[in-house]
Design a protein around this motif. Sequence first.
Motif, short mmCIF file in Angstrom:
data_model
loop_
_atom_site.label_atom_id
_atom_site.label_comp_id
_atom_site.label_asym_id
_atom_site.label_seq_id
_atom_site.Cartn_x
_atom_site.Cartn_y
_atom_site.Cartn_z
N VAL A 216 0.84 -1.19 0.00
CA VAL A 216 0.00 0.00 0.00
C VAL A 216 0.87 1.25 0.00
N THR B 266 0.38 5.29 0.20
CA THR B 266 -0.67 6.22 0.62
C THR B 266 -0.26 7.66 0.33
N TRP C 15 3.92 11.24 -0.30
CA TRP C 15 3.65 9.84 0.01
C TRP C 15 3.87 9.65 1.50
N ASP C 16 3.32 8.59 2.07
CA ASP C 16 3.48 8.33 3.49
C ASP C 16 4.83 7.72 3.85
N LYS D 131 -3.74 4.40 -1.95
CA LYS D 131 -4.77 4.86 -1.03
C LYS D 131 -4.65 6.38 -0.89
N ASN D 132 -5.77 7.05 -0.85
CA ASN D 132 -5.76 8.51 -0.75
C ASN D 132 -6.22 8.96 0.63
N ASN D 133 -5.28 9.50 1.42
CA ASN D 133 -5.61 10.12 2.70
C ASN D 133 -5.48 11.64 2.57
N VAL E 49 -9.40 4.10 -2.87
CA VAL E 49 -8.33 3.12 -2.99
C VAL E 49 -8.43 2.47 -4.36
#
Length: 126
Positions: free
Chosen positions: A36, A38, A45-46, A64-66, A95
């Motif tokens: 994943v 994000t 990016w995370d 995944k979009n936060n 997602v």
Amino acid sequence: MKFRTLVAVPFVALSLVACGSGGSGSGGTTPANATVVTAIEGIAWDAKTYTAASVDGKVTLALKNNSSLPHNLHLIDKDNVDVGLALDVKGRSDVHTLPYTLAPGTYKVICTIAGHGNMKATLTVT
């Protein structure tokens, strides 16, 4: 004539609802074996690095979009060629998951949306 118009309205409305579902691969869940990536607020990016284990030559990636902005994910190989993988997320909590054939190695993870040039990370496929 008015009767035909009124009968058609529910079918048109149903068609529009079906078109807005996000399409194949969108939703809020990801397979257990997915790597994943994000997107987070601040156009980032995370993580700076990700790893993915190839199973039968396939890697499952999930974007995944936060964030409140839309994003996409492209992988660039060692020769600076886009491998043809494109994942798109339009809004928060969206997602998109895709199994993809990737050779072992290192890839750049980027978002190609204008103004998102700082969204760079590395994916290592084993």
